[in-house]
Design a protein around this motif. Structure first.
Motif: not given
Length: 403
Positions: A55-56, A104-109, A336-341, A347-352
Motif C-alpha cells: 500500500s505504501s 494495507l490500511g496502515a501503509g496507505a495512511v 514527493s508523494q511517490a518518493v515518500i511511498g 522503512a517497513y522492509t528494514g523493520s521486517t
C-alpha cells in the motif's frame, strides 16, 4: 480551519501508533488461546508488513486520485475493521486474514499523512506528530494489559482499540471538507511555482526510482528503521544475555529507548525550524553512534551501557521525521508523494528484515555484536544521507548558475 485540521492530523498520528504494539503485548496469551507456537507471531507481523509495503508503493496513485483526506479516512477505517475482526477471531487463520486489511490500511495512511504534513506544515510539526505516534504506541500495551487483568481478555483489548479507530474514522469523514478548504487557503506550490491541485500526473514507480538521490535516501531510511526495530526488539535480550543485567532492569531500560525517541521528537520540534532537517539527520545518526559506543564499552559497570540505550533513543528521535520532511525540498513537490511511498516501503522492509537478521547473527557470533550492529546501521544511514546532501547541493548550485 488550518489549526483544526492540524489537530485532527495529530489525533490521526496517535491512532497510527495505537495498533503497533498490540500484537506484541497480547501474544503471550493469544498464542495459548489459539493453540499455536509462540513463533507464529512472526507470520502475522510478516503479513502486516507485506500489506504496508504494497500500500505504501501504491499510495502515490491513490492520493493523487482521491486526495490525502479520503485516503486517510478509508485507511483508518480499514485498520479499524481489521482490529475489530481480530477481536472476533477464534483461530490463527482468521487473524492472518484480518492482518491483510490491517497492513494495507496502515501503509496507505502513513504515506499519505507524512507527505501532506511535509508539504503543508513546518518541520516542528513533523517531529511533534511523530512524537504523538510514540504516544499511541506506548498507550496500547496499557490498554491490552487492562483488558487482560479486567477479564475482557485479549479480544477486548483489540475491540477497544478497534472502536477507537472507528470513532476516528467517523471524525475523519466528517472533516473531509476541511482538507479542500485548507488546500485553497494554504496551497503548496509545484516545482514550476504554480499552486498544486492535488490532481497532477501520476509518477510511476520506475520514474521515481530514477530520480537522482532516491536510492540514497531509501538506503538511509532502510538503515534507520532497521536500527530502530532491532534496538526495540533485542535491547532487553542483549542486556540480559550479553551483560548479565537482571530482567526487570533490562526491561525498564529497553523501554527507555522508546521513551527517548518519543521525548526526543518532542524536544526536536522546538529546534527543527531553526536547525534544519539536514543537521537533525546528521546529528541524530552521530548521537546513535555515540550511544552504541557507550553500550559496547567493556566496563565492569553496566551504568554506561544502560545510559547508552537512552542516548541512542534520543539520537533516533529526529531522523525519521527529518528525512520525511526534507523529501519535497530534495526531490520536488511533484514527486514527493511517490518518493515518500517508496521511503515507507523501505522503512517497513528494514523493520521486517533486520531483527531476524540480527537474531541469526547473535546466534552465530554472540549477543555482544548488538551495539556493533547498531553502529554499522548508523554509519550506513549517515553516509547515505551525507551523499544525498552533496548531490542536492550540486544540483542547487547548477540551477542557480543557469539562472
Amino acid at each position: 480551519m488550518y489549526s483544526l485540521l492540524l489537530a485532527i492530523i495529530y489525533v490521526a498520528f496517535v491512532s497510527l501508533g495505537l495498533p503497533d504494539s498490540l500484537v506484541g503485548a497480547g501474544w503471550p496469551v493469544m498464542h495459548e488461546d489459539l493453540g499455536v507456537p509462540v513463533a507464529f507471531a512472526g507470520f502475522i507481523t510478516m503479513i502486516i508488513a507485506v500489506g504496508t509495503i504494497v500500500s505504501s508503493l501504491g499510495s502515490e496513485r491513490l492520493t493523487r486520485r482521491f486526495g490525502a483526506g479520503l485516503v486517510t479516512a478509508v485507511s483508518v477505517g480499514l485498520t479499524a475493521a481489521a482490529l475489530v475482526g481480530f477481536s472476533f477471531s477464534g483461530s490463527f487463520v482468521a487473524l492472518c486474514l484480518w492482518a491483510v486489511p490491517y497492513g494495507l490500511g496502515a501503509g496507505a495512511v502513513d504515506a499519505a499523512l507524512n507527505n501532506y504534513v511535509a508539504l503543508h506544515y513546518a518541520a516542528r510539526h513533523m517531529n511533534w506528530l511523530h512524537s504523538f505516534w510514540g504516544l499511541g504506541a506506548s498507550i496500547s500495551p496499557f490498554i491490552m494489559s487492562y483488558a487482560l487483568t479486567s477479564g475482557l481478555d485479549w479480544t477486548g483489548g483489540y475491540l477497544v482499540v478497534g472502536a477507537t479507530q472507528a470513532v476516528l474514522t467517523v471524525a475523519l469523514i466528517a472533516a473531509l471538507p476541511l482538507w479542500g478548504k485548507v488546500n485553497q487557503t494554504h496551497p503548496h506550490h509545484d516545482d514550476d511555482g504554480e499552486p498544486g491541485t492535488g490532481h497532477r500526473a501520476h509518477v510511476p514507480l520506475r520514474q521515481a526510482l530514477r530520480i537522482p538521490g532516491v536510492t540514497l535516501v531509501i538506503s538511509a531510511f532502510f538503515a534507520y528503521c532497521a536500527l530502530e526495530s532491532t534496538a526495540i526488539l533485542w535491547a532487553s535480550t542483549y542486556l540480559v544475555t550479553g551483560r548479565g543485567v537482571d530482567v526487570a532492569t533490562a526491561a525498564a531500560f529497553a523501554s527507555l529507548f522508546l521513551l527517548g525517541i518519543t521525548t526526543g521528537r518532542f524536544l526536536a520540534g522546538f529546534l527543527a525550524d531553526r536547525v534544519g532537517d539536514r543537521l537533525l539527520i546528521r546529528g541524530g545518526f552521530l548521537v546513535v553512534a555515540l550511544g552504541a559506543l557507550m553500550i559496547a564499552l567493556p566496563l565492569p559497570t553496566d551504568v554506561l551501557a544502560l545510559a547508552g540505550l537512552v542516548v541512542a533513543g534520543l539520537g533516533c528521535a529526529p531522523v525519521y521525521p527529518a528525512i520525511i520532511h526534507s523529501t519535497p525540498a530534495n526531490f520536488g513537490r511533484r514527486s514527493s508523494q511517490a518518493v515518500i511511498g517508496i521511503q515507507m516501503a523501505a522503512a517497513y522492509t528494514g523493520s521486517t528484515l533486520a531483527p531476524p537478521l540480527f537474531g541469526v547473527l547473535s546466534t552465530w557470533i554472540g549477543p555482544w555484536v548488538f551495539p556493533f550492529f547498531l553502529a554499522v546501521l548508523a554509519a550506513l544511514g549517515l553516509v547515505m544521507s551525507e551523499r544525498l546532501n552533496r548531490l542536492v547541493a550540486r544540483r542547487d548550485r547548477a540551477a542557480l548558475s543557469a539562472v
